[in-house]
Design a protein around this motif. Structure first.
Motif, PDB file in Angstrom:
ATOM      1  N   ASN A 219       0.853  -1.187   0.000  1.00  0.00           N
ATOM      2  CA  ASN A 219       0.000   0.000   0.000  1.00  0.00           C
ATOM      3  C   ASN A 219       0.890   1.239   0.000  1.00  0.00           C
ATOM      4  OD1 ASN A 219       0.820   0.509   2.711  1.00  0.00           O
ATOM      5  ND2 ASN A 219      -0.785  -0.841   3.472  1.00  0.00           N
ATOM      6  N   THR A 220       0.304   2.403   0.017  1.00  0.00           N
ATOM      7  CA  THR A 220       1.088   3.643  -0.061  1.00  0.00           C
ATOM      8  C   THR A 220       2.008   3.808   1.146  1.00  0.00           C
ATOM      9  OG1 THR A 220      -0.766   4.878   0.882  1.00  0.00           O
ATOM     10  CG2 THR A 220      -0.564   4.862  -1.517  1.00  0.00           C
ATOM     11  N   ALA A 221       1.596   3.334   2.315  1.00  0.00           N
ATOM     12  CA  ALA A 221       2.459   3.417   3.499  1.00  0.00           C
ATOM     13  C   ALA A 221       3.693   2.536   3.327  1.00  0.00           C
ATOM     14  CB  ALA A 221       1.683   3.014   4.747  1.00  0.00           C
ATOM     15  N   ASP A 222       3.508   1.346   2.726  1.00  0.00           N
ATOM     16  CA  ASP A 222       4.643   0.462   2.472  1.00  0.00           C
ATOM     17  C   ASP A 222       5.627   1.116   1.505  1.00  0.00           C
ATOM     18  OD1 ASP A 222       3.719  -1.756   4.031  1.00  0.00           O
ATOM     19  OD2 ASP A 222       2.352  -2.291   2.393  1.00  0.00           O
ATOM     20  N   VAL A 223       5.103   1.673   0.426  1.00  0.00           N
ATOM     21  CA  VAL A 223       5.950   2.319  -0.576  1.00  0.00           C
ATOM     22  C   VAL A 223       6.705   3.491   0.051  1.00  0.00           C
ATOM     23  CG1 VAL A 223       5.951   3.631  -2.741  1.00  0.00           C
ATOM     24  CG2 VAL A 223       4.534   1.566  -2.521  1.00  0.00           C
ATOM     25  N   ALA A 224       6.024   4.294   0.857  1.00  0.00           N
ATOM     26  CA  ALA A 224       6.664   5.437   1.520  1.00  0.00           C
ATOM     27  C   ALA A 224       7.758   4.963   2.477  1.00  0.00           C
ATOM     28  CB  ALA A 224       5.623   6.262   2.260  1.00  0.00           C
ATOM     29  N   ARG A 225       7.496   3.897   3.215  1.00  0.00           N
ATOM     30  CA  ARG A 225       8.473   3.358   4.161  1.00  0.00           C
ATOM     31  C   ARG A 225       9.730   2.891   3.423  1.00  0.00           C
ATOM     32  NH1 ARG A 225       5.428  -0.554   6.338  1.00  0.00           N
ATOM     33  NH2 ARG A 225       4.469   0.942   7.732  1.00  0.00           N
ATOM     34  N   ILE A 226       9.542   2.190   2.321  1.00  0.00           N
ATOM     35  CA  ILE A 226      10.682   1.673   1.550  1.00  0.00           C
ATOM     36  C   ILE A 226      11.443   2.818   0.888  1.00  0.00           C
ATOM     37  CG2 ILE A 226      11.341   0.235  -0.416  1.00  0.00           C
ATOM     38  CD1 ILE A 226       8.864  -1.554   0.385  1.00  0.00           C
ATOM     39  N   LYS A 227      10.718   3.784   0.318  1.00  0.00           N
ATOM     40  CA  LYS A 227      11.388   4.937  -0.292  1.00  0.00           C
ATOM     41  C   LYS A 227      12.193   5.710   0.743  1.00  0.00           C
ATOM     42  CE  LYS A 227       8.785   5.906  -4.455  1.00  0.00           C
ATOM     43  NZ  LYS A 227       8.178   6.937  -5.288  1.00  0.00           N
ATOM     44  N   ASP A 228      11.670   5.832   1.950  1.00  0.00           N
ATOM     45  CA  ASP A 228      12.376   6.529   3.016  1.00  0.00           C
ATOM     46  C   ASP A 228      13.709   5.835   3.325  1.00  0.00           C
ATOM     47  OD1 ASP A 228      12.533   8.583   5.079  1.00  0.00           O
ATOM     48  OD2 ASP A 228      12.242   6.926   6.491  1.00  0.00           O
ATOM     49  N   ILE A 229      13.691   4.522   3.363  1.00  0.00           N
ATOM     50  CA  ILE A 229      14.923   3.763   3.604  1.00  0.00           C
ATOM     51  C   ILE A 229      15.936   4.053   2.499  1.00  0.00           C
ATOM     52  CG2 ILE A 229      15.925   1.438   3.631  1.00  0.00           C
ATOM     53  CD1 ILE A 229      13.294   0.519   5.021  1.00  0.00           C
ATOM     54  N   VAL A 230      15.493   3.999   1.244  1.00  0.00           N
ATOM     55  CA  VAL A 230      16.399   4.219   0.117  1.00  0.00           C
ATOM     56  C   VAL A 230      16.957   5.641   0.130  1.00  0.00           C
ATOM     57  CG1 VAL A 230      16.616   4.232  -2.407  1.00  0.00           C
ATOM     58  CG2 VAL A 230      15.266   2.447  -1.285  1.00  0.00           C
ATOM     59  N   VAL A 231      16.103   6.622   0.385  1.00  0.00           N
ATOM     60  CA  VAL A 231      16.549   8.020   0.428  1.00  0.00           C
ATOM     61  C   VAL A 231      17.591   8.219   1.528  1.00  0.00           C
ATOM     62  CG1 VAL A 231      15.805  10.378   0.957  1.00  0.00           C
ATOM     63  CG2 VAL A 231      14.500   9.001  -0.649  1.00  0.00           C
ATOM     64  N   ASN A 232      17.369   7.605   2.693  1.00  0.00           N
ATOM     65  CA  ASN A 232      18.305   7.754   3.804  1.00  0.00           C
ATOM     66  C   ASN A 232      19.638   7.054   3.568  1.00  0.00           C
ATOM     67  OD1 ASN A 232      16.679   9.381   5.423  1.00  0.00           O
ATOM     68  ND2 ASN A 232      15.616   7.610   6.276  1.00  0.00           N
ATOM     69  N   GLU A 233      19.653   6.011   2.737  1.00  0.00           N
ATOM     70  CA  GLU A 233      20.878   5.247   2.494  1.00  0.00           C
ATOM     71  C   GLU A 233      21.623   5.676   1.232  1.00  0.00           C
ATOM     72  OE1 GLU A 233      22.265   2.975   4.599  1.00  0.00           O
ATOM     73  OE2 GLU A 233      20.663   3.604   5.952  1.00  0.00           O
ATOM     74  N   THR A 234      20.995   6.490   0.392  1.00  0.00           N
ATOM     75  CA  THR A 234      21.606   6.907  -0.870  1.00  0.00           C
ATOM     76  C   THR A 234      21.398   8.405  -1.078  1.00  0.00           C
ATOM     77  OG1 THR A 234      19.608   6.549  -2.192  1.00  0.00           O
ATOM     78  CG2 THR A 234      21.071   4.643  -1.906  1.00  0.00           C
ATOM     79  N   ASP A 235      21.869   8.892  -2.214  1.00  0.00           N
ATOM     80  CA  ASP A 235      21.671  10.292  -2.594  1.00  0.00           C
ATOM     81  C   ASP A 235      20.538  10.443  -3.606  1.00  0.00           C
ATOM     82  OD1 ASP A 235      23.768  11.152  -0.971  1.00  0.00           O
ATOM     83  OD2 ASP A 235      25.252  10.823  -2.556  1.00  0.00           O
ATOM     84  N   TYR A 236      19.737   9.414  -3.795  1.00  0.00           N
ATOM     85  CA  TYR A 236      18.661   9.461  -4.776  1.00  0.00           C
ATOM     86  C   TYR A 236      17.439  10.152  -4.188  1.00  0.00           C
ATOM     87  CZ  TYR A 236      21.489   6.236  -7.471  1.00  0.00           C
ATOM     88  OH  TYR A 236      22.517   5.671  -8.177  1.00  0.00           O
ATOM     89  N   THR A 237      16.660  10.769  -5.074  1.00  0.00           N
ATOM     90  CA  THR A 237      15.420  11.421  -4.666  1.00  0.00           C
ATOM     91  C   THR A 237      14.270  10.417  -4.778  1.00  0.00           C
ATOM     92  OG1 THR A 237      14.891  12.181  -6.898  1.00  0.00           O
ATOM     93  CG2 THR A 237      16.263  13.638  -5.536  1.00  0.00           C
ATOM     94  N   PRO A 238      13.153  10.669  -4.103  1.00  0.00           N
ATOM     95  CA  PRO A 238      12.014   9.746  -4.209  1.00  0.00           C
ATOM     96  C   PRO A 238      11.547   9.527  -5.657  1.00  0.00           C
ATOM     97  CG  PRO A 238      11.688  11.229  -2.367  1.00  0.00           C
ATOM     98  CD  PRO A 238      12.922  11.711  -3.100  1.00  0.00           C
ATOM     99  N   GLU A 239      11.710  10.528  -6.506  1.00  0.00           N
ATOM    100  CA  GLU A 239      11.289  10.389  -7.902  1.00  0.00           C
ATOM    101  C   GLU A 239      12.170   9.398  -8.665  1.00  0.00           C
ATOM    102  OE1 GLU A 239      12.027  13.554  -6.541  1.00  0.00           O
ATOM    103  OE2 GLU A 239       9.924  13.770  -5.969  1.00  0.00           O
ATOM    104  N   GLN A 240      13.378   9.149  -8.178  1.00  0.00           N
ATOM    105  CA  GLN A 240      14.308   8.236  -8.846  1.00  0.00           C
ATOM    106  C   GLN A 240      14.177   6.798  -8.339  1.00  0.00           C
ATOM    107  OE1 GLN A 240      17.753  10.715  -7.706  1.00  0.00           O
ATOM    108  NE2 GLN A 240      18.339  10.616  -9.862  1.00  0.00           N
ATOM    109  N   ILE A 241      13.255   6.564  -7.426  1.00  0.00           N
ATOM    110  CA  ILE A 241      13.125   5.253  -6.793  1.00  0.00           C
ATOM    111  C   ILE A 241      11.875   4.549  -7.300  1.00  0.00           C
ATOM    112  CG2 ILE A 241      12.902   4.046  -4.589  1.00  0.00           C
ATOM    113  CD1 ILE A 241      14.269   6.578  -3.340  1.00  0.00           C
ATOM    114  N   LYS A 242      12.039   3.312  -7.723  1.00  0.00           N
ATOM    115  CA  LYS A 242      10.909   2.495  -8.201  1.00  0.00           C
ATOM    116  C   LYS A 242      10.746   1.324  -7.251  1.00  0.00           C
ATOM    117  CE  LYS A 242      12.000   3.713 -12.908  1.00  0.00           C
ATOM    118  NZ  LYS A 242      13.268   3.611 -13.576  1.00  0.00           N
ATOM    119  N   ILE A 243       9.516   1.159  -6.753  1.00  0.00           N
ATOM    120  CA  ILE A 243       9.185   0.060  -5.855  1.00  0.00           C
ATOM    121  C   ILE A 243       8.243  -0.869  -6.605  1.00  0.00           C
ATOM    122  CG2 ILE A 243       8.288  -0.601  -3.591  1.00  0.00           C
ATOM    123  CD1 ILE A 243      10.579   1.426  -3.382  1.00  0.00           C
TER     124      ILE A 243
END
Length: 175
Positions: A147-171
């Motif tokens: 769901n959207t909360a899952d996607v947001a949680r995963i994107k948050d992890i990726v953003v915190n571990e990399t220099d990528y923006t949420p727009e560059q992340i595909k779940i």
């Protein structure tokens, strides 16, 4: 000056081909048929004790994807190390190969960290593919789906571990 640009172009082309190979291995790894897994070898007359590490099962998408990613990256690293050991290589080519190796190493570390953090959040499994311009995360979705909360949680992890923006992340959910 032309030679420097030509060699930089070659190094950029190698990096582009490596990223393409990683993506293609990931994209088509689930289309393997006839009970064979890409990169899997079979020991003749081997028993459980002598077979060593077992190859991933055909239906284990995540293990197969990780294996394909590792093989593509190992091939790229081997090619870059050969370029570094070339006695006739110019300083700029050596620097470019060294920088590319560092980038690949940082991708490997970041992918592993993200995978560990996502599974620590309660997801059964995931595999991460980092490229020059984007990050793809394939997740074993819960029974109800992502769901959207899952996607947001995963994107948050990726953003915190990399220099990528949420727009560059595909779940994506694994099927």
């Amino acid at each position: 000056m032309k030679t420097v640009w030509k060699r930089r172009g070659v190094a950029a082309a190698v990096l582009l081909l490596v990223c393409g190979a990683v993506y293609m291995n990931w994209r088509y790894s689930d289309s393997v048929k006839d009970n064979k897994v890409l990169g899997q070898s079979e020991l003749v007359n081997a028993n459980e004790e002598t077979a060593g590490d077992p190859a991933p099962a055909e239906d284990d998408y995540f293990a197969t994807a990780r294996l394909s990613r590792k093989q593509a990256r190992d091939n790229a690293i081997h090619m870059l190390q050969e370029a570094e050991s070339d006695e006739n290589a110019e300083e700029s080519v050596l620097n470019e190969a060294s920088q590319t190796l560092q980038v690949l190493a940082s991708y490997t570390v970041a992918e592993s960290q993200i995978e560990s953090l996502v599974t620590a959040k309660g997801y059964a499994d995931c595999v991460v593919f980092i490229g020059e311009d984007s990050v793809s995360v394939v997740v074993a979705a819960p029974e109800t789906g992502l769901n959207t909360a899952d996607v947001a949680r995963i994107k948050d992890i990726v953003v915190n571990e990399t220099d990528y923006t949420p727009e560059q992340i595909k779940i994506m959910e694994a099927n």
